[in-house]
Scaffold this active site. Structure first.
Site, mmCIF file in Angstrom:
data_model
loop_
_atom_site.group_PDB
_atom_site.id
_atom_site.type_symbol
_atom_site.label_atom_id
_atom_site.label_comp_id
_atom_site.label_asym_id
_atom_site.label_seq_id
_atom_site.Cartn_x
_atom_site.Cartn_y
_atom_site.Cartn_z
ATOM 1 N N PHE A 1 -21.850 -10.945 15.074
ATOM 2 C CA PHE A 1 -21.128 -11.487 13.926
ATOM 3 C C PHE A 1 -19.879 -12.252 14.339
ATOM 4 C CE2 PHE A 1 -23.560 -7.925 12.339
ATOM 5 C CZ PHE A 1 -24.134 -8.447 11.191
ATOM 6 N N GLU B 1 -8.752 -0.020 -6.509
ATOM 7 C CA GLU B 1 -9.803 0.348 -5.557
ATOM 8 C C GLU B 1 -9.803 1.855 -5.280
ATOM 9 O OE1 GLU B 1 -10.465 -3.660 -2.958
ATOM 10 O OE2 GLU B 1 -9.185 -2.158 -2.041
ATOM 11 N N LYS C 1 0.807 -1.224 0.000
ATOM 12 C CA LYS C 1 0.000 0.000 0.000
ATOM 13 C C LYS C 1 0.843 1.277 0.000
ATOM 14 C CE LYS C 1 -3.647 -2.400 2.225
ATOM 15 N NZ LYS C 1 -5.064 -2.449 2.387
ATOM 16 N N GLU D 1 -5.962 1.499 -3.195
ATOM 17 C CA GLU D 1 -4.912 0.503 -3.368
ATOM 18 C C GLU D 1 -5.200 -0.260 -4.644
ATOM 19 O OE1 GLU D 1 -4.861 -2.985 -0.950
ATOM 20 O OE2 GLU D 1 -7.037 -3.093 -0.747
ATOM 21 N N ASN E 1 -14.504 -3.137 7.658
ATOM 22 C CA ASN E 1 -13.727 -2.946 6.436
ATOM 23 C C ASN E 1 -13.617 -4.196 5.579
ATOM 24 O OD1 ASN E 1 -13.067 -0.228 7.183
ATOM 25 N ND2 ASN E 1 -11.681 -1.126 8.670
ATOM 26 N N ASN F 1 -5.145 -4.177 -6.056
ATOM 27 C CA ASN F 1 -4.998 -5.591 -5.716
ATOM 28 C C ASN F 1 -4.530 -6.321 -6.966
ATOM 29 O OD1 ASN F 1 -5.874 -5.214 -3.042
ATOM 30 N ND2 ASN F 1 -8.005 -5.303 -3.689
HETATM 31 P P1 ADP Z 1 -10.047 -6.484 -0.639
HETATM 32 O O1 ADP Z 1 -10.816 -6.313 0.615
HETATM 33 O O2 ADP Z 1 -8.638 -6.011 -0.585
HETATM 34 O O3 ADP Z 1 -10.731 -5.992 -1.845
HETATM 35 P P2 ADP Z 1 -11.012 -9.120 -0.920
HETATM 36 O O4 ADP Z 1 -12.128 -8.841 -0.014
HETATM 37 O O5 ADP Z 1 -11.241 -9.428 -2.336
HETATM 38 O O6 ADP Z 1 -9.924 -7.989 -0.886
HETATM 39 O O7 ADP Z 1 -10.147 -10.246 -0.248
HETATM 40 C C1 ADP Z 1 -9.574 -9.924 0.953
HETATM 41 C C2 ADP Z 1 -8.239 -10.580 1.209
HETATM 42 O O8 ADP Z 1 -8.431 -11.789 1.915
HETATM 43 C C3 ADP Z 1 -7.556 -10.864 -0.025
HETATM 44 O O9 ADP Z 1 -6.191 -10.528 0.160
HETATM 45 C C4 ADP Z 1 -7.745 -12.308 -0.236
HETATM 46 O O10 ADP Z 1 -6.538 -12.773 -0.717
HETATM 47 C C5 ADP Z 1 -8.034 -12.879 1.143
HETATM 48 N N1 ADP Z 1 -9.168 -13.804 1.083
HETATM 49 C C6 ADP Z 1 -10.449 -13.486 1.129
HETATM 50 N N2 ADP Z 1 -11.238 -14.552 1.072
HETATM 51 C C7 ADP Z 1 -10.420 -15.611 1.004
HETATM 52 C C8 ADP Z 1 -10.628 -17.022 0.930
HETATM 53 N N3 ADP Z 1 -11.832 -17.554 0.915
HETATM 54 N N4 ADP Z 1 -9.550 -17.803 0.895
HETATM 55 C C9 ADP Z 1 -8.324 -17.270 0.897
HETATM 56 N N5 ADP Z 1 -8.079 -15.960 0.973
HETATM 57 C C10 ADP Z 1 -9.096 -15.132 1.018
HETATM 58 P P1 ADP Z 2 -7.802 -4.047 2.337
HETATM 59 O O1 ADP Z 2 -6.481 -4.348 1.715
HETATM 60 O O2 ADP Z 2 -7.983 -4.693 3.642
HETATM 61 O O3 ADP Z 2 -8.888 -4.252 1.380
HETATM 62 P P2 ADP Z 2 -8.271 -1.217 1.914
HETATM 63 O O4 ADP Z 2 -7.219 -0.169 1.947
HETATM 64 O O5 ADP Z 2 -8.814 -1.565 0.593
HETATM 65 O O6 ADP Z 2 -7.714 -2.477 2.668
HETATM 66 O O7 ADP Z 2 -9.440 -0.779 2.887
HETATM 67 C C1 ADP Z 2 -10.512 -1.636 3.164
HETATM 68 C C2 ADP Z 2 -11.794 -0.826 3.309
HETATM 69 O O8 ADP Z 2 -11.664 0.145 4.337
HETATM 70 C C3 ADP Z 2 -12.166 -0.044 2.076
HETATM 71 O O9 ADP Z 2 -12.954 -0.801 1.229
HETATM 72 C C4 ADP Z 2 -12.903 1.155 2.633
HETATM 73 O O10 ADP Z 2 -14.247 0.840 2.873
HETATM 74 C C5 ADP Z 2 -12.276 1.379 3.961
HETATM 75 N N1 ADP Z 2 -11.257 2.429 3.872
HETATM 76 C C6 ADP Z 2 -9.975 2.267 3.563
HETATM 77 N N2 ADP Z 2 -9.314 3.421 3.601
HETATM 78 C C7 ADP Z 2 -10.211 4.367 3.938
HETATM 79 C C8 ADP Z 2 -10.139 5.762 4.172
HETATM 80 N N3 ADP Z 2 -9.006 6.426 4.073
HETATM 81 N N4 ADP Z 2 -11.262 6.411 4.522
HETATM 82 C C9 ADP Z 2 -12.414 5.736 4.664
HETATM 83 N N5 ADP Z 2 -12.546 4.430 4.476
HETATM 84 C C10 ADP Z 2 -11.460 3.737 4.119
HETATM 85 MG MG MG Z 3 -9.073 -3.323 -0.343
#
Ligand code: ADP
Ligand code: ADP
Ligand code: MG
Length: 658
Positions: A348, A275, A116, A288, A235, A290
C-alpha cells in the site's frame, strides 16, 4: 441566504461544496495553490483566487491569505471543508472578528472538542464513557513508560491534535513506547505543528462506529444515525457504511443520545461527528469528536436524504433546522470506498503521479434500485501530487439492503478504470467479495486478519477462470481477424494461470459460443477493440468489466481482485510452451530497498557494521510519515548507497549486506 461563499479547500471536497452551492443559487469562490491551478474545483468555481505555493503551510493553511481572498471577492462566508483550517478555532475567531461567517461550529465548540485531550476531559465531565487512559499530556519518554505501565499494555500513543490516522502508535511493551514516543511526537510536530501526546488503553479488535450530529444556532441538535468505519489500514478509514451491521435499535438510540448530549453540552451548531470504539458485545467508548464535515459523510446523506453541506450553510446563516429527530429515518444501506493513490500489491505504498486514464463508473440511478455516487475532484490527465492527501475519489453506492449495496459496489469498482499510478481498486473489490465482509463481522483488525501477508490479489474462482478465458479468446479472435482475416481457427489451448484447457469458439448470433469439456459459455454484447484497456461484455446473462493488457503470447486480465495471465495458443505452440523452463526473479534479499519515494531522514548503519535482524537500518520520510526500515536478517553491511538528506526513488538500493 448568502450570495457568495468562499471555499478554503481543494480537491473533491471543494467540488462537492460547489455542487450544493450551485443548487442553492450561491456563487462560489475557490482559492488555489500553484499545484491546483488547473484543477477541477478551479474550473467549476465562479471565481478563483491564487494563494501561493503548493505546500499547504504556504497556501491553504495561511489564514491571512484566506481573509484577503474573502475581501477581494466580497464573499460573505467561508466553508473550510475538512483538513486544513476546518478545526482551527483561532481561524474561526479571526473570521468572526472580521465580520465573515465561518461555516462550521462556534469556536468554543471547536476548542472544547477539536483537541483530543480536551475533548476527553469534557466527555468525562458530561458523563460519557471514554476509553480508559491518562487524560493529560505526556512530558517525556520516561513519563510515557510510567503511564503506559499504569494503564497496562497494549496502549495507544496519540497526538492530541492528530487526525486522519496520523500521529498514532500502538505499543505492546516498554520498548515500543521508548521507540514510539519520540517518533509519534516528531510526526505530530511535523504534521500538526503540535507535539502534545497522550496515552490510552488500546482496545483490541474493536469496531469503529460514529454518530453524525447536526445542530443550529437555536439550540436544536439531532443525530443522523451511525456510520461504521471499521475497515481501516494504519488507523485510516478505507471503507465506510451506514447504518452499522452491529447495532440494534437500543444501542443505536443509546449512542445517538450520548452523541447529542455531548453536542448539546458544547452548544454545537453545525455538522459534526462523535466517534466511538465499540466491542463486539455492543459496549462503546467515546474516542473523539470531529468538529467538521467528515470525509465519509456521503453514506449518511444517502441513507437519510439530508444534504449535510446545505444544512451547514443554513445553520451558519442562522436558519432554524426544518426537521427534528422524529423526522429522520434510515432508508436502505450505503457503502463508501476510498479510492487511494497507493499500490496494494506493494504494501500500500503511496503512488503519486498522473492519471493517464481516469474513467469512473456511471453515476446516479443505475437500475435495480441502485444509486452510484462518485465524489471526485480530478479528471483524466490530472496529477495526484505529493503535497496533499493521496485520495483520488470516494465511490459510494446505495441499495435497499446491505447485500445490494455491496454487490453494487463490486460492480461499480469493476467499472472504475484508472491507469498511470498505483490505486487500491483491486483491494477494495477483494473486500467486497469476501464472505466475512458480507457477513458483517467487522473489526478494525479486519485488513490485518484477512490479509496477514499483505495483498497479492485473490486466486481466481472457477467462474472467473472461465470468464477470463472467454475474454482472452474473444480478444485473440479480434486480433486475428485484423491481422489475418482469412485464417480462422476454432480450437485453441487456453493457458489461464497454471491450467491448460482446450476450448473451441464459434461466432453465433452476434456473440461467441465457447465450448470446453462439457461446458458451454455464451459471451455477448462485447465492447472492445484492439488497443483498448477495458473489456466489457455479458457472460451467460451477467454484465462484467475487466481490465486487459497485452502480454507475450496472450494477455494480463484483471477481474475485480484477481489478475491472471492468459495465453491463447494453437495446440502445437501449447505443446512447445510446456517445454520452456520458467524464469527466475532477481535476488534482492541482501538489499534494503526504499519502499517508496521519499527523503532519507537517517542512515543508522555504517559499512562493515554487523547488524542483527530487527535493528533499524534507516528512517525514511514520505507523505509526512516517518518509516523505520529494519534489517530482515543478520548480516554485515557491505555498501551504504545513500546518506541522510538524499531523495530516493521507490526500489532504490539504500544498503547492501555482504
Ligand atoms: P477521522 O479519521 O478523524 O474520522 P477522516 O478520515 O474523516 O477523519 O479524515 C481524516 C483527516 O484527514 C481529517 O482531519 C481530514 O481533515 C483530513 N483529510 C482526509 N482526506 C482529506 C482530503 N482529501 N483533503 C484534505 N484533508 C483530508
Ligand atoms: P484520528 O483523529 O486520526 O481519526 P482517532 O482517535 O479517531 O484518530 O483514531 C483513529 C482510529 O484508530 C480509530 O478509528 C480506531 O480504529 C483506532 N483507535 C483509536 N483509539 C483506539 C483505542 N484506544 N483502541 C483501539 N483502537 C483505537
Ligand atoms: Mg478519528
Amino acid at each position: 441566504m448568502f450570495s457568495k461563499i468562499l471555499i478554503a479547500n481543494r480537491g473533491e471536497i471543494a467540488v462537492r461544496i460547489i455542487k450544493t452551492c450551485r443548487r442553492m443559487g450561491i456563487k462560489t469562490v475557490v482559492v488555489y495553490s500553484e499545484a491546483d491551478a488547473d484543477s477541477m474545483a478551479v474550473e467549476m468555481a465562479d471565481e478563483t483566487v491564487f494563494i501561493g505555493p503548493a505546500p499547504a503551510s504556504e497556501s491553504y493553511l495561511v489564514a491571512d491569505k484566506i481573509v484577503a481572498a474573502v475581501r477581494e471577492t466580497g464573499a460573505e462566508a467561508v466553508h473550510p471543508g475538512f483538513g486544513f483550517l476546518s478545526e482551527n478555532a483561532s481561524f474561526a475567531r479571526r473570521l468572526a472578528a472580521e465580520g465573515i461567517t465561518f461555516i462550521g461550529p462556534n469556536p468554543h465548540a471547536i476548542e472544547a472538542m477539536g483537541d483530543k485531550i480536551e475533548s476527553k476531559k469534557f466527555a468525562v465531565k458530561a458523563g460519557i464513557s471514554v476509553v480508559p487512559g491518562h487524560v493529560g499530556e505526556i512530558d517525556d519518554t520516561a513519563h510515557a513508560v510510567r503511564i503506559s505501565e499504569e494503564i497496562g499494555y497494549p496502549v495507544m500513543l496519540k497526538a492530541s491534535a492528530g487526525g486522519g490516522g496520523k500521529g498514532i502508535r500502538v505499543a505492546w511493551n516498554r520498548q515500543d513506547v521508548e521507540e514510539g514516543f519520540p517518533a509519534v511526537r516528531s510526526e505530530a510536530k511535523s504534521s500538526f505543528g503540535d507535539d502534545r501526546i497522550f496515552i490510552e488503553k488500546f482496545i483490541e479488535s474493536p469496531r469503529h462506529i460514529e454518530i453524525q450530529v447536526l445542530g443550529d444556532k437555536h439550540g436544536n441538535v439531532v443525530h443522523l444515525f451511525e456510520r461504521e468505519c471499521s475497515i481501516q489500514r494504519r488507523n485510516q478509514k478505507v471503507i465506510e457504511e451506514a447504518p452499522s451491521p452491529l447495532l440494534d435499535e437500543a444501542t443505536r438510540k443509546a449512542m445517538g443520545d450520548q452523541a447529542v448530549a455531548l453536542a448539546r453540552a458544547v452548544q454545537y451548531d453545525s455538522a459534526g461527528t462523535v466517534e466511538f470504539v465499540a466491542g463486539q458485545d455492543r459496549s462503546f467508548f467515546f474516542l473523539e469528536m470531529n468538529t467538521r464535515l467528515q470525509v465519509e459523510h456521503p453514506v449518511t446523506e444517502l441513507i437519510t436524504g439530508v444534504d449535510l453541506v446545505e444544512q451547514m450553510i443554513r445553520s451558519a446563516y442562522g436558519e432554524r433546522m426544518s426537521f427534528g429527530q422524529q423526522d429522520l429515518k434510515i432508508n436502505g444501506w450505503a457503502m463508501e470506498s476510498r479510492i487511494y493513490a497507493e499500490d496494494p500489491y506493494r504494501g500500500f505504498l503511496p503512488s503519486i503521479g498522473r492519471l493517464v486514464r481516469y474513467s469512473p463508473p456511471q453515476e446516479g440511478d443505475v437500475g435495480d434500485g441502485v444509486i452510484v455516487r462518485n465524489d471526485a475532484g480530478v479528471r483524466e490527465g490530472d496529477e495526484i501530487s505529493m503535497f496533499y492527501d493521496p485520495m483520488i475519489s470516494k465511490l459510494s453506492t446505495w441499495a435497499p439492503t446491505r447485500e445490494g449495496a455491496i454487490d453494487a459496489m463490486g460492480r461499480a469498482l469493476e467499472d472504475f478504470h484508472i491507469e498511470g499510478l498505483g490505486q487500491n481498486i483491486p483491494f477494495l473489490a477483494a473486500v467486497m467479495d469476501q464472505a466475512r465482509f458480507r457477513s458483517g463481522k467487522l473489526s478494525t483488525n479486519y485488513i490485518k486478519d484477512e490479509f496477514p501477508e499483505g495483498f497479492q490479489g485473490l486466486p481466481p474462482t472457477d467462474a472467473q477462470r472461465d470468464l477470463m478465458s472467454g475474454v482472452a479468446l474473444a480478444m485473440q479472435r479480434a486480433l486475428l481477424a485484423r491481422a489475418a482475416p482469412d485464417q480462422t481457427r476454432s480450437a485453441w489451448v487456453v493457458v489461464a494461470g497454471a491450467l491448460h484447457q482446450t476450448m473451441s469458439v464459434t461466432a453465433v448470433d452476434g456473440g461467441l459460443t465457447i465450448l470446453t469439456g462439457d461446458r458451454k459459455l455464451r459471451l455477448e454484447d462485447i465492447q472492445w477493440r484492439p488497443g483498448q484497456a477495458v473489456f466489457r461484455a455479458n457472460l451467460d446473462g451477467r454484465d462484467f468489466t475487466v481490465a486487459v493488457k497485452p502480454a507475450a503470447e496472450g494477455f494480463v486480465i484483471r477481474h475485480r481482485a484477481t489478475t491472471l495471465r492468459v495465453m491463447v495458443l494453437s495446440p502445437r505452440s501449447a505443446e512447445l510452451h510446456q517445454m520452456l523452463p520458467p524464469k527466475k526473479a532477481a535476488d534482492t534479499s541482501k538489499m534494503v530497498l526504499s519502499p517508496m519515494p521519499g527523503l532519507v531522514v537517517s542512515i543508522d548503519v555504517a559499512q562493515g557494521q554487523s547488524v542483527r535482524t530487527g535493528e533499524v537500518v534507516a528512517v525514511l520520510e514520505a507523505m509526512k510519515m516517518q518509516n523505520i526500515l529494519r534489517a530482515e536478517r543478520d548480516g554485515v553491511v557491505k555498501v551504504v548507497s545513500v546518506k541522510s538528506g538524499d531523495s530516493v526513488a521507490a526500489d532504490e538500493v539504500l544498503v547492501e549486506f555482504a
